[in-house]
Design a protein around this motif. Sequence first.
Motif, PDB file in Angstrom:
ATOM      1  N   ASP A 128       0.817  -1.153   0.002  1.00 42.83           N
ATOM      2  CA  ASP A 128       0.249  -0.094  -0.077  1.00 42.83           C
ATOM      3  C   ASP A 128       0.917   1.343   0.048  1.00 42.83           C
ATOM      4  OD1 ASP A 128      -2.546  -1.706   0.052  1.00 42.83           O
ATOM      5  OD2 ASP A 128      -2.488  -1.289   2.145  1.00 42.83           O
ATOM      6  N   ALA A 129       2.108   0.789   0.612  1.00 41.26           N
ATOM      7  CA  ALA A 129       3.000   2.235   0.557  1.00 41.26           C
ATOM      8  C   ALA A 129       3.759   2.490  -0.761  1.00 41.26           C
ATOM      9  CB  ALA A 129       3.900   2.120   1.789  1.00 41.26           C
ATOM     10  N   GLY A 130       3.675   1.628  -1.597  1.00 41.14           N
ATOM     11  CA  GLY A 130       4.300   1.670  -3.114  1.00 41.14           C
ATOM     12  C   GLY A 130       5.218   0.598  -3.128  1.00 41.14           C
ATOM     13  N   TYR A 131       5.472  -0.208  -2.449  1.00 37.03           N
ATOM     14  CA  TYR A 131       6.537  -1.244  -2.790  1.00 37.03           C
ATOM     15  C   TYR A 131       5.955  -2.468  -3.336  1.00 37.03           C
ATOM     16  CZ  TYR A 131       9.821   0.097   1.179  1.00 37.03           C
ATOM     17  OH  TYR A 131      10.423   1.204   1.825  1.00 37.03           O
ATOM     18  N   THR A 132       6.916  -2.795  -4.229  1.00 41.58           N
ATOM     19  CA  THR A 132       6.652  -4.113  -5.010  1.00 41.58           C
ATOM     20  C   THR A 132       7.232  -5.064  -4.197  1.00 41.58           C
ATOM     21  OG1 THR A 132       7.061  -3.259  -7.306  1.00 41.58           O
ATOM     22  CG2 THR A 132       7.275  -5.464  -6.979  1.00 41.58           C
ATOM     23  N   THR A 133       6.282  -6.066  -3.945  1.00 43.42           N
ATOM     24  CA  THR A 133       6.554  -7.419  -2.934  1.00 43.42           C
ATOM     25  C   THR A 133       6.609  -8.627  -3.442  1.00 43.42           C
ATOM     26  OG1 THR A 133       4.040  -7.320  -2.497  1.00 43.42           O
ATOM     27  CG2 THR A 133       5.254  -6.094  -1.082  1.00 43.42           C
ATOM     28  N   GLY A 134       7.747  -9.360  -2.771  1.00 42.38           N
ATOM     29  CA  GLY A 134       7.880 -10.741  -3.378  1.00 42.38           C
ATOM     30  C   GLY A 134       8.361 -11.483  -2.555  1.00 42.38           C
ATOM     31  N   MET A 135       7.836 -12.764  -2.450  1.00 39.90           N
ATOM     32  CA  MET A 135       7.946 -13.878  -1.436  1.00 39.90           C
ATOM     33  C   MET A 135       8.607 -15.164  -2.044  1.00 39.90           C
ATOM     34  SD  MET A 135       6.062 -16.571   0.169  1.00 39.90           S
ATOM     35  CE  MET A 135       7.153 -17.850   0.960  1.00 39.90           C
ATOM     36  N   PHE A 136       9.801 -15.786  -1.640  1.00 34.29           N
ATOM     37  CA  PHE A 136      10.539 -16.937  -2.622  1.00 34.29           C
ATOM     38  C   PHE A 136      10.898 -17.695  -1.251  1.00 34.29           C
ATOM     39  CE2 PHE A 136      10.771 -12.758  -4.561  1.00 34.29           C
ATOM     40  CZ  PHE A 136      10.204 -13.171  -5.899  1.00 34.29           C
ATOM     41  N   GLY A 137      10.257 -18.844  -1.069  1.00 34.29           N
ATOM     42  CA  GLY A 137      10.726 -19.909  -0.345  1.00 34.29           C
ATOM     43  C   GLY A 137       9.320 -20.628   0.355  1.00 34.29           C
ATOM     44  N   LYS A 138       9.409 -20.855   1.481  1.00 34.63           N
ATOM     45  CA  LYS A 138       8.356 -21.635   2.091  1.00 34.63           C
ATOM     46  C   LYS A 138       7.330 -20.642   2.848  1.00 34.63           C
ATOM     47  CE  LYS A 138       8.450 -24.128   6.143  1.00 34.63           C
ATOM     48  NZ  LYS A 138       8.864 -25.361   7.039  1.00 34.63           N
ATOM     49  N   TRP A 139       6.007 -20.950   2.648  1.00 33.97           N
ATOM     50  CA  TRP A 139       4.802 -20.025   3.068  1.00 33.97           C
ATOM     51  C   TRP A 139       4.255 -20.565   4.417  1.00 33.97           C
ATOM     52  CZ3 TRP A 139       3.190 -15.278   3.709  1.00 33.97           C
ATOM     53  CH2 TRP A 139       1.805 -14.950   3.946  1.00 33.97           C
ATOM     54  N   GLY A 140       3.781 -21.723   4.022  1.00 34.88           N
ATOM     55  CA  GLY A 140       3.086 -22.434   5.335  1.00 34.88           C
ATOM     56  C   GLY A 140       1.869 -21.882   5.848  1.00 34.88           C
ATOM     57  N   LEU A 141       1.312 -20.594   5.631  1.00 35.39           N
ATOM     58  CA  LEU A 141       0.051 -19.872   6.025  1.00 35.39           C
ATOM     59  C   LEU A 141      -1.171 -20.258   5.017  1.00 35.39           C
ATOM     60  CD1 LEU A 141       1.921 -16.828   7.288  1.00 35.39           C
ATOM     61  CD2 LEU A 141       1.093 -19.086   8.781  1.00 35.39           C
ATOM     62  N   GLY A 142      -1.213 -21.202   4.395  1.00 30.57           N
ATOM     63  CA  GLY A 142      -2.421 -21.607   3.593  1.00 30.57           C
ATOM     64  C   GLY A 142      -2.654 -21.107   2.434  1.00 30.57           C
ATOM     65  N   PHE A 143      -3.639 -21.849   1.841  1.00 32.49           N
ATOM     66  CA  PHE A 143      -3.976 -21.497   0.195  1.00 32.49           C
ATOM     67  C   PHE A 143      -5.279 -20.741   0.603  1.00 32.49           C
ATOM     68  CE2 PHE A 143      -1.709 -25.205  -0.683  1.00 32.49           C
ATOM     69  CZ  PHE A 143      -1.138 -25.210  -1.657  1.00 32.49           C
ATOM     70  N   GLY A 144      -5.960 -20.254  -0.777  1.00 38.44           N
ATOM     71  CA  GLY A 144      -7.228 -19.503  -0.348  1.00 38.44           C
ATOM     72  C   GLY A 144      -6.896 -18.050  -0.085  1.00 38.44           C
ATOM     73  N   GLU A 145      -7.673 -17.506   0.954  1.00 40.32           N
ATOM     74  CA  GLU A 145      -7.494 -16.386   1.595  1.00 40.32           C
ATOM     75  C   GLU A 145      -6.022 -16.272   2.316  1.00 40.32           C
ATOM     76  OE1 GLU A 145      -9.897 -15.874   5.219  1.00 40.32           O
ATOM     77  OE2 GLU A 145     -10.090 -17.980   5.590  1.00 40.32           O
ATOM     78  N   GLY A 146      -5.427 -17.369   2.792  1.00 40.68           N
ATOM     79  CA  GLY A 146      -4.089 -17.364   3.143  1.00 40.68           C
ATOM     80  C   GLY A 146      -3.074 -17.232   2.276  1.00 40.68           C
ATOM     81  N   ASP A 147      -3.254 -17.540   1.022  1.00 37.15           N
ATOM     82  CA  ASP A 147      -2.247 -17.593  -0.167  1.00 37.15           C
ATOM     83  C   ASP A 147      -1.458 -16.248   0.064  1.00 37.15           C
ATOM     84  OD1 ASP A 147      -1.658 -19.125  -2.846  1.00 37.15           O
ATOM     85  OD2 ASP A 147      -1.544 -16.877  -3.117  1.00 37.15           O
TER      86      ASP A 147
END
Length: 484
Positions: A128-147
């Motif tokens: 929301d502050a204008g950053y491009t955000t990327g995540m690379f590795g293990k998430w573990g917090l769910g699919f769907g709404e948690g994706d």
Amino acid sequence: MTTKYLFIISLFSTFIISCTQEKKETVSVKKQPNIIYILADDMGIGDLGVYGQTKIHTPNLDLLASRGMKFTQHYSGAAVCAPSRSTLMTGQHTGHTPIRGNKQLVEDKEGQVPLPKNSVTIAEILKDAGYTTGMFGKWGLGFGEGDPNNQGFDEFYGYNDQKLAHRYYPPYLNHNQKLDSLKGNDWTHKVTYSPDKIRDHRLQFLEDNKDKPFFAYIPLVLPHAEIISPNDSIFKMYDGKFKETPFTADNKYTSDYGPNIVPHEYAPCDKPLATYASMITRIDAYVGEVIAKIEELGLTENTIIMFASDNGPSPEGGTNPDFFDSNSEFRGYKRDLYEGGIRAPFIAVWPNKIKEGSVTDHVSTFWDVLPTLTEITNTKNPDNIDGISFLPTLLNKDTQKTHDHLYWEFNIRGGRKAIRKGNWKGVWNNINSKGNKKGSFELYDLSKDVGETNNIAKSNPSKVKELKQIMTEARIDSNVFPFK
């Protein structure tokens, strides 16, 4: 792994972190800093040379610490994967954060209980502050709404399901909402090492977003079991160095690659000590690559890099944390709420902001990261966080606020809670056990007994009563992760 990665290891001290005059970037005062947060998985605080490791080489991370600040009293968010990540993302401790344990949404199917849609994550705030955000590795917090894509990340590449992340040669990884097949991998043949594929995507993300502020969350899978490594130059650094006891298929929760594989179990390993050591050094090489890329792109001066581990070392899958002294002087391992299960390494680097070679004993934790980053980026905290910004500590200011206490809970193995208040540490075990409704409460004075060997609960009944009261009031009930 090719020789270029050994080049990174061997020459890092003379090249990677050094901010040469030719590479320095002219940074606008108003330009938001890039943020990189790297998270190891099941790495003990004692696995790094800068924290005392002597058998395993971590030159990149050791030099990273020399260019920034090393924390000696930093805590992970929990003693296992998913809740630790939940505290990091939400700024809430495990008495408040939605995900408080490792739990599949549907048994025998991929995906953990999802982080709820109404959760406010670091990624959402920075996006929301204008950053491009990327995540690379293990998430573990769910699919769907948690994706990850629904929790603020523009790009996600890696493992959503942490049980799939028990395997380093899976047939596929997640790339946003699609599956990316890994060449040659079919649960029998091991061709493509998934951490290398993840590496390629995170380095490309840095390249693609070099001209705008970015947040790169890099939750590495290593050194979480299974204990496995490519037979390359990094593995050869340790092959034959230790007296090995093979971890065989006869062990509990073990299944080899092949037609009868149980994917969520761990592979056997002929040389677990050499393999584990190589996994730690491989983490170090991956970190070196990130820093080298930032240097190459001329972004060093305006990039914050943080490194931590999600919990203490694991004794599973053939690992031997005692051999490597992975938990250092602390008692306990992964799943324990003793210091060895939750005391974490933490290194932060920000050139010309954080003093080089500095060390702090400020007591901090995962749920402090969110308010620290919001203060750095001049963004707003959610209303319901538990964290306190440690930016004053990073900048060597005398305005640092401190926690009255830190609190953890974990509803497995009879139910566990822990608290740190000043130098007092309370550990409350077996809370849910039948026939022992009150559980067993242990009290330690960390100023005298950091190894938690001398339980002084009986001689300090008033302190026990005080800490129990705080622990009772520190949480709200969870229907998904209940205490009886």
